[in-house]
Scaffold this motif. Sequence first.
Motif, PDB file in Angstrom:
ATOM      1  N   HIS A  98       3.542   1.053  -9.335  1.00  0.00           N
ATOM      2  CA  HIS A  98       3.376   2.501  -9.478  1.00  0.00           C
ATOM      3  C   HIS A  98       2.915   3.162  -8.180  1.00  0.00           C
ATOM      4  N   MET A  99       2.786   2.354  -7.118  1.00  0.00           N
ATOM      5  CA  MET A  99       2.456   2.860  -5.778  1.00  0.00           C
ATOM      6  C   MET A  99       1.185   3.711  -5.808  1.00  0.00           C
ATOM      7  N   LEU A 100       0.111   3.136  -6.343  1.00  0.00           N
ATOM      8  CA  LEU A 100      -1.121   3.873  -6.608  1.00  0.00           C
ATOM      9  C   LEU A 100      -2.243   3.612  -5.620  1.00  0.00           C
ATOM     10  N   TYR A 101      -2.062   2.666  -4.722  1.00  0.00           N
ATOM     11  CA  TYR A 101      -3.169   2.307  -3.829  1.00  0.00           C
ATOM     12  C   TYR A 101      -3.504   3.418  -2.837  1.00  0.00           C
ATOM     13  N   GLN A 102      -4.799   3.569  -2.559  1.00  0.00           N
ATOM     14  CA  GLN A 102      -5.256   4.364  -1.417  1.00  0.00           C
ATOM     15  C   GLN A 102      -5.301   3.398  -0.227  1.00  0.00           C
ATOM     16  N   THR A 103      -4.187   3.290   0.460  1.00  0.00           N
ATOM     17  CA  THR A 103      -4.006   2.184   1.404  1.00  0.00           C
ATOM     18  C   THR A 103      -4.992   2.131   2.574  1.00  0.00           C
TER      19      THR A 103
END
Length: 458
Positions: A98-103
Amino acid sequence: MVSEHAPKVLVASNRGPVSYTLREDGSLDSKRGGGGLVSGLSAVEDKVWVCAALSDGDREAVRRGVSEPGVRMLDIDASVHADAYNGIANSVLWFVHHMLYQTPVEPVFDAEFRRQWASYEAYNRAFAEALAEEADPDSAVLVQDYHLTLVPGMLRELRPDLRIGHFSHTPWAPVDYFRLLPDDIGRQVLHGILGADRAAFLTRRWADAFIGCCTEVLGGTGRTRIGVHGLGADADFLRRRSREADVDERMATLREQVGEGRKTIVRVDRTELSKNIVRGLHAYRALLEERPEWRERVVHVAFAYASRQDLTVYRDYTAEVQRVAEDINATYGTTDWTPVLLHVDDDFARSLAAYRLADVALVNPIRDGMNLVAKEVPVVSDHGCALVLSREAGAYEELGEDAIVVNPYDVSATAEALHEALTMDGDERAARTERLAAAATSLPPQQWFLDQLDALLG
């Protein structure tokens, strides 16, 4: 269609079709689950469902030998399950897809991650071993979702005679994002799914992303066939259930709370981070701020049912949903108008009542494998409903032509889309709703499951 002489069918999923609660007197209560998989599996008689014991009641049922016919519940150590389910499946694989990371600050793949990954392997191995024990020769096995990505490969080693399918109910990450995973873990996930004869997805976009990851990381998908099956709404069930007495009661209550003559913007979601509820509320706030003519003329009926509250980030998100809703009400509300009608306690009959009442449905996920709410609302709508739909929902592939499509991150554009939906001509809204309902029900759950089984056995 599958012939009457087809081999026994086995399904594996984290959550099964039944759950147990331990009463104070020591007795066990059982409760049947719902959802597309439960409905779809009703199309097959000779089946075994392998699932995990999720609660103390479930584990006690296993220990007592209590079960339903055709269900095998696995009493996996509770700490192993917690690591696998919360530590890896929901906090790593879900976040990647879901591409949710705060990278800038996450993820961090350290020794604790490796410890939890070992639990994920053990959890998947328990399923593979149970399936290997339960399966007749040449049985068909359909493994479900990101919780069990390693099962097909493990099962293939144990039982090479079986026909194995894997179905992903989530999106699949594009290759650059997928490669956030440690290299060896990414390869392990892909090899695990490629242990299946066939890997299937909800949309062509997610299937292509998986193929892209396999091509980039492994050089291809090998002998595994790739398929797409877009789960549809169960129209017969929804239309029947939405006309029952308890739904009518909820409708009367909602009408009173909304107020005479006001329009409704409805959303029904779990408070999952991917559902984008907070930005939806900000878009509604922008609508009221920038188009004051809607003040006291519209109510945002927002059902945000608590999800995964054992994870801190989800508890914080639920609290933020409540805070923003309360702030909108404090800023714009009057003595006889509450701008946001928020409920966080789950009530399916009330959700159906909101579907029927909705003038506008807001479905704006950051990213979603399908999103059945977008499909269900048009099916039960009483007077037609304009759909504001994120282009990042899997349902966009089927419904986008008749929805008002938004970039889920663009709050200002979403506010404009809400205005467009609220002012849509009634005839156009009714015509769009009819087309949306037809598209939404093109592959109902039973046919969705049978199509997968036919493709696996074909």
